[in-house]
Design a protein around this motif. Structure first.
Motif, PDB file in Angstrom:
ATOM      1  N   VAL B  53      29.699  42.759  10.887  1.00 20.28           N
ATOM      2  CA  VAL B  53      30.378  42.803   9.596  1.00 20.28           C
ATOM      3  C   VAL B  53      31.580  43.750   9.664  1.00 20.28           C
ATOM      4  N   SER B  54      31.409  44.858  10.360  1.00 18.51           N
ATOM      5  CA  SER B  54      32.501  45.821  10.475  1.00 18.51           C
ATOM      6  C   SER B  54      33.705  45.184  11.171  1.00 18.51           C
ATOM      7  N   GLU B  55      33.424  44.350  12.173  1.00 14.66           N
ATOM      8  CA  GLU B  55      34.500  43.748  12.949  1.00 14.66           C
ATOM      9  C   GLU B  55      35.137  42.554  12.229  1.00 14.66           C
ATOM     10  N   ARG B  56      34.277  41.683  11.659  1.00 12.60           N
ATOM     11  CA  ARG B  56      34.791  40.406  11.159  1.00 12.60           C
ATOM     12  C   ARG B  56      34.591  40.206   9.659  1.00 12.60           C
ATOM     13  N   GLY B  57      33.826  41.103   9.011  1.00  8.04           N
ATOM     14  CA  GLY B  57      33.538  40.899   7.590  1.00  8.04           C
ATOM     15  C   GLY B  57      32.528  39.793   7.385  1.00  8.04           C
ATOM     16  N   PHE B  58      32.309  39.444   6.124  1.00 11.91           N
ATOM     17  CA  PHE B  58      31.419  38.335   5.780  1.00 11.91           C
ATOM     18  C   PHE B  58      32.243  37.067   5.566  1.00 11.91           C
ATOM     19  N   ALA B  59      31.761  35.965   6.124  1.00  8.10           N
ATOM     20  CA  ALA B  59      32.365  34.665   5.793  1.00  8.10           C
ATOM     21  C   ALA B  59      31.585  34.094   4.621  1.00  8.10           C
ATOM     22  N   ILE B  60      32.254  33.973   3.468  1.00  5.98           N
ATOM     23  CA  ILE B  60      31.580  33.478   2.265  1.00  5.98           C
ATOM     24  C   ILE B  60      31.972  32.021   2.060  1.00  5.98           C
ATOM     25  N   HIS B  61      30.976  31.175   1.878  1.00  7.25           N
ATOM     26  CA  HIS B  61      31.225  29.769   1.591  1.00  7.25           C
ATOM     27  C   HIS B  61      30.519  29.450   0.282  1.00  7.25           C
ATOM     28  N   SER B  62      31.337  29.265  -0.762  1.00  7.40           N
ATOM     29  CA  SER B  62      30.759  28.976  -2.076  1.00  7.40           C
ATOM     30  C   SER B  62      31.052  27.527  -2.443  1.00  7.40           C
ATOM     31  N   ASP B  63      30.026  26.803  -2.842  1.00  8.54           N
ATOM     32  CA  ASP B  63      30.228  25.406  -3.237  1.00  8.54           C
ATOM     33  C   ASP B  63      31.022  25.293  -4.532  1.00  8.54           C
ATOM     34  N   THR B  64      31.080  26.379  -5.309  1.00 11.91           N
ATOM     35  CA  THR B  64      31.818  26.303  -6.579  1.00 11.91           C
ATOM     36  C   THR B  64      33.141  27.076  -6.538  1.00 11.91           C
ATOM     37  N   LEU B  65      33.262  28.070  -5.666  1.00  8.07           N
ATOM     38  CA  LEU B  65      34.460  28.937  -5.693  1.00  8.07           C
ATOM     39  C   LEU B  65      35.308  28.838  -4.432  1.00  8.07           C
ATOM     40  N   GLY B  66      34.879  28.050  -3.459  1.00  6.66           N
ATOM     41  CA  GLY B  66      35.666  27.930  -2.232  1.00  6.66           C
ATOM     42  C   GLY B  66      35.189  28.876  -1.133  1.00  6.66           C
ATOM     43  N   TRP B  68      36.049  32.249   1.432  1.00  6.20           N
ATOM     44  CA  TRP B  68      36.878  33.425   1.675  1.00  6.20           C
ATOM     45  C   TRP B  68      36.165  34.378   2.622  1.00  6.20           C
ATOM     46  N   ARG B  69      36.912  35.347   3.080  1.00  9.88           N
ATOM     47  CA  ARG B  69      36.332  36.362   3.951  1.00  9.88           C
ATOM     48  C   ARG B  69      36.294  37.675   3.185  1.00  9.88           C
ATOM     49  N   PHE B  70      35.190  38.371   3.283  1.00 16.22           N
ATOM     50  CA  PHE B  70      35.017  39.648   2.593  1.00 16.22           C
ATOM     51  C   PHE B  70      34.964  40.748   3.638  1.00 16.22           C
ATOM     52  N   ARG B  71      36.030  41.543   3.708  1.00 17.28           N
ATOM     53  CA  ARG B  71      36.071  42.673   4.653  1.00 17.28           C
ATOM     54  C   ARG B  71      35.784  43.954   3.885  1.00 17.28           C
ATOM     55  N   PRO B  72      34.586  44.529   4.051  1.00 16.46           N
ATOM     56  CA  PRO B  72      34.252  45.750   3.313  1.00 16.46           C
ATOM     57  C   PRO B  72      35.203  46.891   3.667  1.00 16.46           C
ATOM     58  N   ALA B  73      35.420  47.784   2.705  1.00 17.65           N
ATOM     59  CA  ALA B  73      36.234  48.975   2.944  1.00 17.65           C
ATOM     60  C   ALA B  73      35.616  49.822   4.041  1.00 17.65           C
ATOM     61  N   ALA B  74      34.291  49.876   4.083  1.00 14.44           N
ATOM     62  CA  ALA B  74      33.579  50.584   5.151  1.00 14.44           C
ATOM     63  C   ALA B  74      32.226  49.909   5.327  1.00 14.44           C
ATOM     64  N   THR B  75      31.695  50.008   6.539  1.00 16.68           N
ATOM     65  CA  THR B  75      30.406  49.385   6.828  1.00 16.68           C
ATOM     66  C   THR B  75      29.530  50.397   7.550  1.00 16.68           C
ATOM     67  N   ALA B  76      28.288  50.523   7.142  1.00 13.20           N
ATOM     68  CA  ALA B  76      27.387  51.478   7.789  1.00 13.20           C
ATOM     69  C   ALA B  76      26.012  50.857   7.950  1.00 13.20           C
ATOM     70  N   THR B  77      25.245  51.411   8.894  1.00 15.64           N
ATOM     71  CA  THR B  77      23.870  50.920   9.073  1.00 15.64           C
ATOM     72  C   THR B  77      22.883  51.711   8.226  1.00 15.64           C
ATOM     73  N   HIS B  78      23.286  52.908   7.785  1.00 12.70           N
ATOM     74  CA  HIS B  78      22.391  53.715   6.965  1.00 12.70           C
ATOM     75  C   HIS B  78      23.162  54.329   5.812  1.00 12.70           C
ATOM     76  N   VAL B  79      22.429  54.687   4.789  1.00 14.27           N
ATOM     77  CA  VAL B  79      23.066  55.303   3.627  1.00 14.27           C
ATOM     78  C   VAL B  79      23.417  56.743   3.977  1.00 14.27           C
ATOM     79  N   THR B  80      24.702  57.063   3.927  1.00 17.49           N
ATOM     80  CA  THR B  80      25.136  58.443   4.151  1.00 17.49           C
ATOM     81  C   THR B  80      26.140  58.788   3.072  1.00 17.49           C
ATOM     82  N   ALA B  81      26.458  60.058   2.933  1.00 17.77           N
ATOM     83  CA  ALA B  81      27.460  60.466   1.955  1.00 17.77           C
ATOM     84  C   ALA B  81      28.812  59.876   2.344  1.00 17.77           C
ATOM     85  N   LEU B  82      29.527  59.316   1.373  1.00 14.08           N
ATOM     86  CA  LEU B  82      30.885  58.824   1.625  1.00 14.08           C
ATOM     87  C   LEU B  82      31.865  59.951   1.285  1.00 14.08           C
ATOM     88  N   GLU B  83      33.093  59.857   1.796  1.00 14.51           N
ATOM     89  CA  GLU B  83      34.099  60.869   1.464  1.00 14.51           C
ATOM     90  C   GLU B  83      34.277  60.963  -0.042  1.00 14.51           C
TER      91      GLU B  83
END
Lengths: 320, 320
Positions: B53-66, B68-83
């Protein structure tokens, strides 16, 4: 309820009775073979493997009684009139919805043939009493672990006790004679003058454990008994059967449910017949094990939500 | 219950809120992507596929909305404090027994972070209210068919409506702001000042159809609705949930059950989330979907034999 047991009649060859087993699967083949071992001429009707059985007989392997071969006096694929009508016609087919088992056996029923129903379920006798109003009817319950392991091969793992009685009540000479033969073959047999009540008693266990074991993922009784929530649900199902039985005129002693649960806890883990059927892709005896109880519950206005849930889930599962 | 819907706030970039999605599977990835499409910076925590996900984001395929690709601002494997602490922390993990989800999110919760619970089940909010007594809590229900089809791939098949409200009651500015963003992204959203009642309402359907569909053999709603006995059992389960809800202080309108059954009959055949989990060998949300209702039933003394039967069978099935 009067129960006679541990009595033995001396059965010499002169006491031999002619038997026809209809539906010679594991149960029919095994119990038929016990009568044949006593010198009774036993013929069989078995749909799928008649040619093999006719040629080689059944290979019986009993963990308690040893091994033997059972060669029926005659073998047929369908019920037809025999030269000499049987003294006992032992019906051991599965009880499935939509089959008229009374008409199935009619060709072989002679004027003095005693019809013996060795099958699961409650309320199974009435159609036979209606179709053969002048015939003696014996209703029988088996407590046995026996399975067909290959065509013509039957494995008797444990138990084997029978409870026999006339329908609707009574213990006739024909009941005593049959009981004596099974007893002589090594099986514990009880003659019971209230066989319908005994059938309800057996249904308490069957209607709870058979569906629960299948629906929980085809598991054995040990795994069910290890989960408190499962035991609570099974207990509730058993109590529901007791309430329906009471409404049907067959009240069971109050300690029935607890005693059965305790027995089951002490038994080695056991795969129910319905679980074995499900694992082998065979039809389930939902109608015999649950259907008749639910019919009674509805007509008597007794709530049975746990049994209804079992029945509904099994119905849909089976329809797939 | 007050329901606000069909209102739209104008949300320019100045209205963008910082979002952290914890548990970015199908639900979290999809709803996170809708907020990202509105220009909100959305980060994600996803255990298994963070690198992809960090490298390529999520590929979203919606039957009603088309698509798109969702590239998160940041991706982590565990919950940590953000800046910068998120304005909204959107929790979309599965609700499984034995996990302390409040402690799970604590590292990322800033002093003004609004916690949004987008999860199944009833009585899920109390641990968060106890762990974060000074934080605003939003409870959210999704009515959506969305699934993860491959690592990083999410397929939105149908629906997508949300119901949002503060826990235990109310509709704050933060609720309205979040609702407006989802609405601008094309989703029907209701803000609801009695979200706990709405959660019980959703549980009426979930606690009946999810277990029944799995126990009847992992089948769709169409097959369940085609069997009268199954519909009777499902209806009984739904009525039991309504009775527990009433005892918990959340009475539902008397036509609730019939309306839901009628809606389900009209819907295309649908695989419940629990059936999808079972078919894919994933853990089942038995605890969230049934456990809390049964706890309430027991403490309130409300009988729920159908739900207890479902729960017991699923417990044993899951333990195998």
């Amino acid at each position: 309820m009067t129960i006679e047991s541990n009595e033995t009649l001396v059965g010499g060859p002169e006491a031999a009775a002619r038997v026809l087993v209809v539906g010679a699967g594991a149960i029919g083949g095994f119990y038929g073979s016990l009568l044949a071992r006593q010198g009774w001429p036993v013929s069989v009707v078995c749909r799928s493997e008649a040619a093999l059985v006719s040629e080689r007989g059944f290979a019986i392997h009993s963990d308690t009684l040893g091994k033997w071969r059972f060669r029926p006096a005659a073998t047929a694929t369908h019920v037809t009139a025999l030269e000499e009508a049987p003294d006992y016609l032992l019906l051991t087919t599965k009880v499935l919805a939509g089959e008229d088992r009374a008409e199935l056996i009619r060709p072989a029923v002679g004027p003095r043939t005693v019809i013996v129903l060795l099958e699961n379920g409650v309320d199974i006798e009435a159609p036979f009493a209606a179709a053969f109003p002048d015939h003696e009817l014996i209703s029988a319950l088996a407590f046995v672990c026996v399975s067909r392991t290959a065509p013509g091969h039957i494995h008797h793992q444990a138990y084997g006790g029978l409870t026999l009685g006339n329908y609707p009540t009574g213990i006739s000479g024909a009941v005593r004679r049959l009981a004596a033969a099974f007893r002589a073959a090594g099986m514990p047999v009880e003659s019971c003058d209230a066989i319908v009540t005994a059938r309800w008693r057996k249904a308490v266990w069957n209607a709870a454990f058979n569906p629960a074991s299948v629906l929980a993922g085809c598991i054995d009784t040990g795994r069910l008994m290890a989960d408190d929530a499962a035991v609570r649900t099974i207990r509730r199902a058993m109590v529901e059967v007791c309430e329906v039985a009471a409404a049907a005129g067959h009240p069971l002693p109050p300690q029935t449910v607890d005693a059965m649960l305790e027995n089951t806890r002490r038994m080695p883990p056991y795969l129910t017949s319905m679980t074995l059927d499900a694992l082998h892709g065979r039809p389930l005896e939902r109608e015999a094990i649950l259907g008749a109880i639910l019919d009674r519950a509805r007509s008597a206005g007794v709530p049975a939500p746990t049994l209804e849930t079992f029945d509904a889930l099994l119905r849909v599962r089976t329809a797939n």
